[in-house]
Scaffold this motif. Structure first.
Motif, PDB file in Angstrom:
ATOM      1  N   MET A 290      19.015   8.584  -0.234  1.00 64.89           N
ATOM      2  CA  MET A 290      17.733   7.942  -0.569  1.00 64.89           C
ATOM      3  C   MET A 290      16.619   8.979  -0.633  1.00 64.89           C
ATOM      4  O   MET A 290      16.504   9.842   0.212  1.00 64.89           O
ATOM      5  N   ILE A 291      15.804   8.831  -1.641  1.00 64.78           N
ATOM      6  CA  ILE A 291      14.708   9.786  -1.817  1.00 64.78           C
ATOM      7  C   ILE A 291      13.513   9.373  -0.965  1.00 64.78           C
ATOM      8  O   ILE A 291      13.126   8.226  -0.966  1.00 64.78           O
ATOM      9  N   ASN A 292      12.963  10.313  -0.273  1.00 65.25           N
ATOM     10  CA  ASN A 292      11.765  10.001   0.497  1.00 65.25           C
ATOM     11  C   ASN A 292      10.588  10.694  -0.137  1.00 65.25           C
ATOM     12  O   ASN A 292      10.460  11.909  -0.090  1.00 65.25           O
ATOM     13  N   LYS A 293       9.707   9.894  -0.755  1.00 60.51           N
ATOM     14  CA  LYS A 293       8.632  10.500  -1.519  1.00 60.51           C
ATOM     15  C   LYS A 293       7.312  10.550  -0.764  1.00 60.51           C
ATOM     16  O   LYS A 293       6.263  10.692  -1.352  1.00 60.51           O
ATOM     17  N   ALA A 294       7.373  10.392   0.547  1.00 62.62           N
ATOM     18  CA  ALA A 294       6.132  10.423   1.303  1.00 62.62           C
ATOM     19  C   ALA A 294       5.721  11.861   1.547  1.00 62.62           C
ATOM     20  O   ALA A 294       5.693  12.338   2.667  1.00 62.62           O
ATOM     21  N   GLU A 295       5.418  12.564   0.462  1.00 58.68           N
ATOM     22  CA  GLU A 295       4.980  13.942   0.646  1.00 58.68           C
ATOM     23  C   GLU A 295       3.668  13.897   1.412  1.00 58.68           C
ATOM     24  O   GLU A 295       2.771  13.166   1.044  1.00 58.68           O
ATOM     25  N   LYS A 296       3.610  14.661   2.462  1.00 57.69           N
ATOM     26  CA  LYS A 296       2.373  14.665   3.239  1.00 57.69           C
ATOM     27  C   LYS A 296       1.334  15.463   2.469  1.00 57.69           C
ATOM     28  O   LYS A 296       1.489  16.637   2.218  1.00 57.69           O
TER      29      LYS A 296
ATOM     30  N   TYR B 141      -8.093  -6.886   5.574  1.00 60.46           N
ATOM     31  CA  TYR B 141      -7.634  -5.817   4.680  1.00 60.46           C
ATOM     32  C   TYR B 141      -6.837  -6.385   3.513  1.00 60.46           C
ATOM     33  O   TYR B 141      -6.962  -5.936   2.388  1.00 60.46           O
ATOM     34  N   TYR B 142      -5.985  -7.370   3.815  1.00 61.22           N
ATOM     35  CA  TYR B 142      -5.180  -7.965   2.737  1.00 61.22           C
ATOM     36  C   TYR B 142      -6.091  -8.663   1.739  1.00 61.22           C
ATOM     37  O   TYR B 142      -5.896  -8.570   0.533  1.00 61.22           O
TER      38      TYR B 142
ATOM     39  N   ALA C  57      -8.044  -6.008  -0.313  1.00 63.18           N
ATOM     40  CA  ALA C  57      -7.260  -5.188  -1.237  1.00 63.18           C
ATOM     41  C   ALA C  57      -6.753  -6.018  -2.411  1.00 63.18           C
ATOM     42  O   ALA C  57      -6.699  -5.536  -3.533  1.00 63.18           O
ATOM     43  N   ASN C  58      -6.349  -7.240  -2.160  1.00 65.45           N
ATOM     44  CA  ASN C  58      -5.734  -8.029  -3.225  1.00 65.45           C
ATOM     45  C   ASN C  58      -5.760  -9.497  -2.825  1.00 65.45           C
ATOM     46  O   ASN C  58      -4.883  -9.986  -2.136  1.00 65.45           O
TER      47      ASN C  58
ATOM     48  N   GLY D 139     -10.790  -3.574   1.313  1.00 67.27           N
ATOM     49  CA  GLY D 139      -9.426  -3.191   1.618  1.00 67.27           C
ATOM     50  C   GLY D 139      -9.239  -1.946   2.448  1.00 67.27           C
ATOM     51  O   GLY D 139      -8.135  -1.652   2.860  1.00 67.27           O
ATOM     52  N   SER D 140     -10.311  -1.194   2.705  1.00 60.94           N
ATOM     53  CA  SER D 140     -10.128  -0.055   3.586  1.00 60.94           C
ATOM     54  C   SER D 140     -11.400   0.284   4.346  1.00 60.94           C
ATOM     55  O   SER D 140     -12.492  -0.095   3.948  1.00 60.94           O
TER      56      SER D 140
ATOM     57  N   ASN E 298      -3.718  11.066  -5.527  1.00 62.33           N
ATOM     58  CA  ASN E 298      -2.576  10.285  -5.056  1.00 62.33           C
ATOM     59  C   ASN E 298      -1.877   9.534  -6.173  1.00 62.33           C
ATOM     60  O   ASN E 298      -0.732   9.135  -6.042  1.00 62.33           O
TER      61      ASN E 298
ATOM     62  N   VAL F 181      -1.180  -3.390   0.217  1.00 59.79           N
ATOM     63  CA  VAL F 181      -2.491  -2.843   0.523  1.00 59.79           C
ATOM     64  C   VAL F 181      -2.329  -1.343   0.728  1.00 59.79           C
ATOM     65  O   VAL F 181      -1.717  -0.910   1.693  1.00 59.79           O
TER      66      VAL F 181
ATOM     67  N   SER G  61      -4.127   1.084   1.690  1.00 55.41           N
ATOM     68  CA  SER G  61      -4.699   1.801   2.825  1.00 55.41           C
ATOM     69  C   SER G  61      -3.989   1.483   4.143  1.00 55.41           C
ATOM     70  O   SER G  61      -4.275   2.103   5.154  1.00 55.41           O
TER      71      SER G  61
ATOM     72  N   GLN H 238       0.895   6.713  -0.424  1.00 55.85           N
ATOM     73  CA  GLN H 238       1.574   7.986  -0.665  1.00 55.85           C
ATOM     74  C   GLN H 238       2.860   7.849  -1.464  1.00 55.85           C
ATOM     75  O   GLN H 238       3.401   8.829  -1.949  1.00 55.85           O
ATOM     76  N   PHE H 239       3.395   6.625  -1.570  1.00 55.74           N
ATOM     77  CA  PHE H 239       4.729   6.487  -2.132  1.00 55.74           C
ATOM     78  C   PHE H 239       4.729   6.314  -3.639  1.00 55.74           C
ATOM     79  O   PHE H 239       3.759   5.862  -4.240  1.00 55.74           O
TER      80      PHE H 239
ATOM     81  N   MET I  28       9.371   3.434  -4.729  1.00 54.07           N
ATOM     82  CA  MET I  28       9.431   3.192  -3.288  1.00 54.07           C
ATOM     83  C   MET I  28       8.548   2.011  -2.921  1.00 54.07           C
ATOM     84  O   MET I  28       8.899   1.202  -2.065  1.00 54.07           O
TER      85      MET I  28
ATOM     86  N   LEU J 242      18.845   3.057  -7.326  1.00 54.58           N
ATOM     87  CA  LEU J 242      18.493   2.841  -5.926  1.00 54.58           C
ATOM     88  C   LEU J 242      18.338   1.366  -5.626  1.00 54.58           C
ATOM     89  O   LEU J 242      18.854   0.837  -4.638  1.00 54.58           O
TER      90      LEU J 242
END
Lengths: 324, 495
Positions: free
Chosen positions: A1-7, A199-200, A203-204, A270-271, A323, B92, B94, B142-143, B147, B180
């Protein structure tokens, strides 16, 4: 599985995501710097307690605007509501001879009712909150002016003044109220399910509804809480100055928006966090105090605040774009 | 024979002016992936919304595990064990993964204080079960889109549903990432979850589904085991209807007026096409194929990363909408209410809005000329309105569309892009609009039509390009095109 959470650990992204911490560091740096240059005027305990005291009267509005902004709305009537709370409380004590505690309770109920009206207009009638609360703000202020006469001062119950002016270990009461309110709301908004709903919604809204959130109910409750906070802010201000006059609330809601947005609260909803907004307010307070001590012309301060505000927003936009 | 989980019987649903579902049946077994196909507007989404508790059916019943149920709202659907993953994101950005998965359902103690440890433990456990290796505390922003889609599915699965509905789950993710998703779906299937899988991409259905049901115009057409059928079967069932428009006459067009070579952007790749003078060229394909994006790129409304555009054999650079208009390109957007009209303004004001320079005397707007011009086009296009001073919002959809057309006719572009010109327009007005488009070509205007309405594409086009997944997959002449042929290219079966 690919983890794309690049910091994304870039400097800008840190400022954007850890806004409260970033501002705290910045405030510390500025404070140290100015304390070094102006050790006798800036870097003293009494100066810092003045900074906090000046901030305290408007922090309730900052908290109120933060919770309203997080769910994607705005409340422009907060300043008027604050004035109404203060003046009504004063009038009830002086004209109607009510004991302080009842005067305070009644005033807060009225402020909450004002918030309730805002909530109904926004959530039930679907009026855009900017216009809806602009209108109610005028209405509330109108009532406050009618009730104020020439303003109220010298309240009969000496405890009222004492609650605003007593110092504990050199710290005046309003500062303590500020810290208590901040701790309570920072906790509520960050750690309770009820407040996390904001927040929900922000945001939406569609998705929030599909997650089973009763949007109009939550929104109305938020405006009521905001109204109550405004009332508390007004009454504390009256205690501190031992006076209640209509012009203390002028422009306070926009100053609160400024602090909140600098503190990372999104105008789109939302934030954002209460801690961030508080740091935003502290940042403005420290900076304006420092600039005054540095003998910068006071006329320059609005422009400086404006530059800081737009910088904060631009940083957010850059980080969001990165991002994507 | 596996256990029947969900059974839908004779569901009918009316919306003002449309019957979206006409007594449809649908069955779903335990551990089954059941694909639901149909063209845009076939009624798939309506049925899903009914199952999810967003709409209520007018007639018919829903049986869950053999018992009749009434689904009042989304929460109720969740309690009954039905979860849905919509096409649109519901996350969301954030907040972190855990708070998104357990949106508004975080485990709490007294005073609704969130039990963070339990929240993260539950999330970790769920993600582990699904084979998704991400940190529950990571912020969702970030994803990658894929994902995020997984997180959406995890969110739906956190309710432990018996029935999982996926609406176009692969629309926003790349082919690599589809693999996937499929391995996750197979895992769920083994665990007994019943899955309804809605997709425009037929190839996927053969990879993942057990059975397939086809809807058309709100009716259930057929249900069949996937092993017994092929692409041809699905396509035929999906489009099996008669053409209801006569082909309009065609002209020959030897002179090339527009040529695009190798246009690329994040939404489409390597787009090459030509348009002749006085030609009507259509871009067919399914929703999300990238047609509108190409047109917006050509028109300068979106960024194009590379490629060349030639108009009349001369290379032009279009970096902004103004460049496009200067080069004689007009654009009728898909969503006329949002992008094409000033609804609260008069018909005449709208008609004049793109050519104010032309309709002015020096610094001043020439109202007389505007009124005269508007009056001319009202007659020419047969715009039904009491007066040209009427607000556009009061006109019918077809007449609104004619106002947008008139607006661009005043500009008099050489090349006119029309995106879904007849969406939401009644049949009478449709025929009129086709006639107007054809009239235009006689005056030498070239027209590019983007349309999801196949009979429309076949009726008006001299040539058809078919897009799938951001690429042009086929080119057909108006004479050789059939619905079946277009559909095969559009669903990516044929290259």
């Amino acid at each position: 599985m690919i983890n794309k959470a690049e910091k994304k650990s870039s400097f800008l992204s840190f400022i954007s995501t850890q806004r409260a911490l970033a501002l705290f560091i910045l405030i510390t740096i500025i404070s140290l710097l100015f304390s070094f240059v102006f050790p006798t005027t800036f870097g003293t305990f009494s100066n810092f307690s003045i900074i906090l005291l000046n901030m305290s009267s408007e922090i309730m509005i900052v908290i109120a605007i933060t919770i309203v902004l997080i769910q994607g709305e705005i409340d422009l009537s907060l300043g008027s509501n604050m004035v109404l709370g203060a003046i009504l409380c004063g009038r009830l004590m002086i004209v109607n001879d009510l004991p302080m505690i009842f005067a305070i309770i009644i005033s807060l109920i009225v402020c909450m009712a004002c918030g309730f009206i805002n909530g109904l207009i926004v959530a039930k009638l679907n009026v855009v909150s900017f216009i809806g609360t602009l209108a109610t703000g005028m209405i509330f202020l109108g009532f406050a002016v009618i009730l104020s006469g020439t303003g109220w001062t010298d309240f009969p119950d000496k405890l009222f003044k004492a609650l605003g002016q007593t110092k504990i270990m050199g710290i005046q009461m309003p500062v303590i109220y500020m810290i208590v309110a901040l701790i309570i709301f920072a906790f509520l908004v960050s750690s309770t399910r009820y407040f996390r709903q904001y927040y929900y919604i922000g945001a939406n809204q569609k998705a929030a509804k599909l997650s089973g959130i009763n949007i109009s109910k939550v929104k109305i409750t938020t405006f009521v809480i905001a109204g109550c906070l405004a009332g508390i802010g007004g009454i504390i201000t009256a205690m501190r100055f031992n006076t209640a006059i209509p012009n203390v609330g002028a422009g306070v809601e926009l100053r609160a928006v400024t602090a909140a947005v600098i503190g990372g609260v999104s105008f789109a909803g939302g934030s954002g966090t209460v801690a961030g907004a508080a740091m935003g307010a502290l940042f403005i307070a420290v900076l304006s105090n420092a600039l005054t001590i540095a003998k910068l012309p006071p006329d320059l301060q609005p422009s400086i605040t404006g530059v800081i505000l737009i910088t904060a927003i631009i940083i957010d936009i850059i980080v969001t774009k990165k991002n994507k | 024979m596996s256990k029947l989980v969900l059974s839908v019987k004779g569901i009918t649903k009316d919306f003002p002016g449309v019957r979206a579902l006409k007594g449809v049946d649908f069955d779903l077994n335990e551990g089954e992936i059941h694909a639901l196909c149909g063209e845009n507007g076939a009624g798939k989404s309506t049925l899903m919304h009914i199952l999810a508790g967003v709409f209520k059916q007018d007639v018919g019943e829903i049986l869950l595990n053999g018992e009749k149920v009434s689904i009042a709202n989304q929460k109720n659907a969740n309690e009954l064990g039905i979860s849905i993953v919509y096409q649109e994101r519901s996350l969301v950005g954030s907040l972190n993964v855990a708070e998104n998965i357990f949106a508004a359902r975080q485990p709490v103690g007294a005073f609704s204080v969130i039990k963070w440890k339990k929240l993260y433990d539950d999330t970790t456990e769920l993600l582990l079960k699904l084979g998704i290796h991400i940190d529950p505390k990571a912020i969702v922003d970030q994803f990658s889109p894929a994902m995020q889609q997984m997180i959406e599915i995890a969110k739906a699965l956190s309710l432990n549903p018996q029935v999982l509905i996926l609406d176009e789950p692969t629309a926003t993710i790349t082919e690599k990432e589809v693999g996937l998703l499929f391995s996750l779906l197979r895992k769920l299937k083994e665990q007994g979850t019943a899955i309804i899988y809605i997709s425009h991409r037929l190839a996927e259905i053969f990879q993942i589904a057990d059975r397939v049901t086809v809807f058309k115009d709100g009716e259930h057409i057929a249900t069949e085991e996937v092993i017994n059928i092929d692409n041809e079967w699905i396509v035929n069932k999906m489009v099996g209807r008669e053409l209801y428009f006569n082909r309009v006459e065609k002209l020959s067009h030897d002179e090339i007026i527009l040529e695009c070579i190798g246009l690329n952007s994040s939404k489409f790749k390597d787009i090459n096409f030509k348009v002749g003078k006085g030609e009507i060229v259509s871009f067919a394909g399914l929703a999300g194929a990238g047609r509108t994006e190409v047109m917006r790129g050509l028109f300068g409304a979106d960024k194009v990363s590379s490629g060349e555009v030639f108009i009349n054999g001369k290379k032009v650079r279009i970096r902004h909408v103004n460049d496009a208009i200067k080069n004689g390109i007009g654009y009728l957007p898909e969503d006329r209410k949002d992008h094409g009209l000033f609804l609260e303004m008069a018909v005449s004001t709208n008609i004049a809005s793109a050519s104010l320079k032309k309709l002015s005397k020096g610094m001043n707007i020439d109202n007389k000329l505007i009124n005269k011009t508007s009056e001319t086009y009202r007659k020419k296009l047969n715009i039904i309105t009491p007066s040209i001073h009427q607000k556009v919002v009061n006109l019918s959809g077809g007449n609104q569309q004619k106002v947008v057309l008139a607006k661009w006719l005043v500009v008099n572009p050489k090349i006119m892009i029309v995106d879904e010109p007849t969406r939401g327009v009644d049949i009478g007005a449709k025929a009129e609009i086709y006639q107007i488009l054809r009239e235009l070509t006689k005056e030498g205007t070239s027209i590019i039509v983007v349309s999801s309405d196949l009979p429309e594409v076949l009726a008006i086009s001299d040539r058809i390009y078919i897009m799938h997944n951001g690429e042009i997959k086929g080119e057909l002449s108006g004479d050789e095109a059939t619905e079946q042929l277009v559909m095969k290219y559009a669903s990516g079966i044929m290259n």
